[in-house]
Motif scaffolding. Structure first.
Motif, PDB file in Angstrom:
ATOM      1  N   ILE A   1     -14.954 -47.146  15.649  1.00  0.00           N
ATOM      2  CA  ILE A   1     -13.797 -47.396  15.870  1.00  0.00           C
ATOM      3  C   ILE A   1     -13.562 -47.520  17.560  1.00  0.00           C
ATOM      4  O   ILE A   1     -14.281 -47.059  18.011  1.00  0.00           O
ATOM      5  N   GLY A   2     -12.442 -48.409  17.724  1.00  0.00           N
ATOM      6  CA  GLY A   2     -12.202 -48.132  19.192  1.00  0.00           C
ATOM      7  C   GLY A   2     -10.740 -48.344  19.408  1.00  0.00           C
ATOM      8  O   GLY A   2     -10.042 -49.148  17.877  1.00  0.00           O
ATOM      9  N   CYS A   3      -9.413 -47.716  19.850  1.00  0.00           N
ATOM     10  CA  CYS A   3      -8.708 -47.791  19.942  1.00  0.00           C
ATOM     11  C   CYS A   3      -8.029 -47.529  21.212  1.00  0.00           C
ATOM     12  O   CYS A   3      -8.936 -46.939  22.652  1.00  0.00           O
ATOM     13  N   PHE A   4      -6.315 -47.308  21.593  1.00  0.00           N
ATOM     14  CA  PHE A   4      -5.612 -46.732  22.689  1.00  0.00           C
ATOM     15  C   PHE A   4      -3.899 -46.840  22.004  1.00  0.00           C
ATOM     16  O   PHE A   4      -3.978 -47.927  21.091  1.00  0.00           O
ATOM     17  N   SER A   5      -3.568 -46.259  22.918  1.00  0.00           N
ATOM     18  CA  SER A   5      -2.182 -45.740  22.981  1.00  0.00           C
ATOM     19  C   SER A   5      -1.608 -45.233  23.607  1.00  0.00           C
ATOM     20  O   SER A   5      -1.989 -44.564  24.188  1.00  0.00           O
ATOM     21  N   SER A   6      -0.848 -45.982  24.491  1.00  0.00           N
ATOM     22  CA  SER A   6      -0.140 -45.582  25.598  1.00  0.00           C
ATOM     23  C   SER A   6       0.931 -45.522  26.402  1.00  0.00           C
ATOM     24  O   SER A   6       1.141 -47.482  25.152  1.00  0.00           O
ATOM     25  N   PRO A   7       1.815 -45.358  26.891  1.00  0.00           N
ATOM     26  CA  PRO A   7       3.400 -45.678  27.176  1.00  0.00           C
ATOM     27  C   PRO A   7       2.946 -46.978  28.056  1.00  0.00           C
ATOM     28  O   PRO A   7       2.150 -46.696  28.936  1.00  0.00           O
ATOM     29  N   ARG A   8       4.195 -47.530  28.046  1.00  0.00           N
ATOM     30  CA  ARG A   8       4.263 -48.785  29.772  1.00  0.00           C
ATOM     31  C   ARG A   8       4.456 -47.351  30.661  1.00  0.00           C
ATOM     32  O   ARG A   8       5.040 -46.733  30.744  1.00  0.00           O
ATOM     33  N   PRO A   9       4.234 -48.010  31.624  1.00  0.00           N
ATOM     34  CA  PRO A   9       4.853 -47.640  32.946  1.00  0.00           C
ATOM     35  C   PRO A   9       5.754 -47.021  33.241  1.00  0.00           C
ATOM     36  O   PRO A   9       6.528 -47.581  33.061  1.00  0.00           O
ATOM     37  N   ASN A  10       5.715 -45.655  33.960  1.00  0.00           N
ATOM     38  CA  ASN A  10       6.803 -44.791  34.101  1.00  0.00           C
ATOM     39  C   ASN A  10       7.338 -43.892  32.915  1.00  0.00           C
ATOM     40  O   ASN A  10       9.074 -44.164  33.030  1.00  0.00           O
ATOM     41  N   LYS A  11       6.970 -44.378  31.616  1.00  0.00           N
ATOM     42  CA  LYS A  11       7.328 -44.030  30.701  1.00  0.00           C
ATOM     43  C   LYS A  11       6.923 -42.396  30.321  1.00  0.00           C
ATOM     44  O   LYS A  11       5.783 -42.697  30.453  1.00  0.00           O
ATOM     45  N   LYS A  12       7.502 -41.412  29.945  1.00  0.00           N
ATOM     46  CA  LYS A  12       6.797 -40.293  29.661  1.00  0.00           C
ATOM     47  C   LYS A  12       6.679 -40.652  27.869  1.00  0.00           C
ATOM     48  O   LYS A  12       5.246 -39.919  27.898  1.00  0.00           O
ATOM     49  N   GLU A  13       7.388 -40.846  27.148  1.00  0.00           N
ATOM     50  CA  GLU A  13       6.687 -40.847  26.229  1.00  0.00           C
ATOM     51  C   GLU A  13       6.329 -41.866  25.816  1.00  0.00           C
ATOM     52  O   GLU A  13       6.865 -42.960  26.022  1.00  0.00           O
TER      53      GLU A  13
ATOM     54  N   THR B   1      -1.158 -49.930  21.664  1.00  0.00           N
ATOM     55  CA  THR B   1      -1.425 -49.995  20.817  1.00  0.00           C
ATOM     56  C   THR B   1      -2.404 -50.500  19.867  1.00  0.00           C
ATOM     57  O   THR B   1      -1.794 -51.639  19.449  1.00  0.00           O
ATOM     58  N   CYS B   2      -3.038 -50.019  19.580  1.00  0.00           N
ATOM     59  CA  CYS B   2      -4.520 -51.445  19.017  1.00  0.00           C
ATOM     60  C   CYS B   2      -5.371 -50.376  18.168  1.00  0.00           C
ATOM     61  O   CYS B   2      -6.101 -48.898  18.900  1.00  0.00           O
ATOM     62  N   LEU B   3      -5.985 -50.075  17.009  1.00  0.00           N
ATOM     63  CA  LEU B   3      -6.982 -49.186  16.583  1.00  0.00           C
ATOM     64  C   LEU B   3      -7.897 -50.686  16.020  1.00  0.00           C
ATOM     65  O   LEU B   3      -7.296 -51.373  14.748  1.00  0.00           O
ATOM     66  N   SER B   4      -9.123 -50.881  15.698  1.00  0.00           N
ATOM     67  CA  SER B   4      -9.693 -51.442  15.450  1.00  0.00           C
ATOM     68  C   SER B   4     -11.324 -50.994  14.841  1.00  0.00           C
ATOM     69  O   SER B   4     -10.971 -50.010  15.367  1.00  0.00           O
ATOM     70  N   VAL B   5     -11.402 -51.116  13.841  1.00  0.00           N
ATOM     71  CA  VAL B   5     -12.017 -50.375  12.673  1.00  0.00           C
ATOM     72  C   VAL B   5     -13.113 -51.581  12.018  1.00  0.00           C
ATOM     73  O   VAL B   5     -12.453 -52.763  11.237  1.00  0.00           O
ATOM     74  N   LYS B   6     -14.056 -51.282  12.020  1.00  0.00           N
ATOM     75  CA  LYS B   6     -15.318 -51.858  11.213  1.00  0.00           C
ATOM     76  C   LYS B   6     -15.966 -51.250  10.686  1.00  0.00           C
ATOM     77  O   LYS B   6     -16.256 -49.777  10.325  1.00  0.00           O
ATOM     78  N   LEU B   7     -16.804 -51.611   9.343  1.00  0.00           N
ATOM     79  CA  LEU B   7     -15.955 -51.368   7.509  1.00  0.00           C
ATOM     80  C   LEU B   7     -17.874 -51.606   6.645  1.00  0.00           C
ATOM     81  O   LEU B   7     -17.753 -53.081   7.064  1.00  0.00           O
TER      82      LEU B   7
END
Length: 263
Positions: free
Chosen positions: A7-19, A237-243
């Protein structure tokens, strides 16, 4: 069954944004040992968008181990949870989220999809899109009246208009995509990647990486993350899954994974 290999993933808000209005369901197994994962993207122009995406993913998580779990049941459960959110606090009446939910079984892959997140599978050196965006831009293209070239100048504006989402305001309307699992096998593995629009807009500017990167979810998300960080314009956000197909053993469900999650 199919075993989660990497599994590889990231999930981040854009800059200067709290939520961060995106929210992930990391790959796990349902009651029948199908692999299930998802991404939701709260509709940013509406109040309570982050609460809506969290509610949708939480609702799915809560029923994963039900014997009768299905994509359809999960989508309606997400709708019920958002309705409940709005009933508890009237300021969330218009809160809405997109949702792309994947279930990988031994014979079939099923996807529930509403909104503009995307699901892809890797074939050779390319990502092949499995879902269709629910946006004004896609509606115009599907009408056949205009070609992409004819409305290129209006693409950004039309793409930003979501035509379907999960919200209390409208009845639930979603796509179900079902494909034989074998159709997605590439080099004895299946790699499925989910992205919110803040990620795939950067991917499609240059939709290529080295073959070794495309074959490795960790390398893929790390390289895409570096690309996005140069000029992020939305939550991403990106989620990559190898099965890999596997003879089930209760004692061997190990997973190699790395995730970068930021609230």
């Amino acid at each position: 069954m199919y075993r989660i290999v990497e599994i590889g993933c990231f999930s981040s808000p854009r800059p200067n944004k709290k939520e961060n209005e995106d929210f992930l369901l990391l790959p796990t197994y349902d009651f029948r040992k199908n692999v299930v994962f998802a991404v939701a993207d709260g509709v940013g122009s509406l109040h309570g968008s982050s609460q809506a995406s969290i509610a949708a993913i939480t609702a799915i998580s809560n029923i994963l181990k039900d014997p009768d779990f299905s994509i359809e049941k999960a989508m309606f459960q997400a709708k019920d949870e958002i309705n409940y959110l709005a009933s508890r606090d009237k300021t969330y009446n218009q809160s809405a989220t997109t949702l792309t939910l994947v279930q990988v079984g031994l014979d079939y892959i099923r996807i529930g999809h509403v909104g503009d997140c995307r699901a892809y599978f890797k074939m050779g050196g390319k990502l092949v899109q499995l879902t269709k965006d629910h946006t004004r831009y896609q509606e115009v293209i599907d009408s056949g009246i205009y070609t992409p070239q004819m409305i290129h100048a209006h693409k950004e504006r039309l793409t930003s208009v979501i035509t379907k989402a999960i919200t209390q305001q409208h009845p639930l309307d979603f796509d179900i995509i079902e494909l034989p699992t074998n159709d997605l096998v590439d080099d004895d593995n299946i790699i499925i990647t989910l992205m919110s629009d803040g990620a795939y807009m950067h991917w499609h500017k240059r939709p290529r990486f080295a073959t070794s990167t495309m074959n490795n979810p960790l390398a893929f998300v790390n390289n895409l993350h570096k690309r996005i960080e140069k000029n992020p314009s939305d939550d991403y956000t990106c989620l990559s899954v190898k099965l890999k197909k596997y003879d089930f053993s209760d004692n061997d469900l190990t997973t190699s994974n790395k995730c970068e999650l930021e609230d």
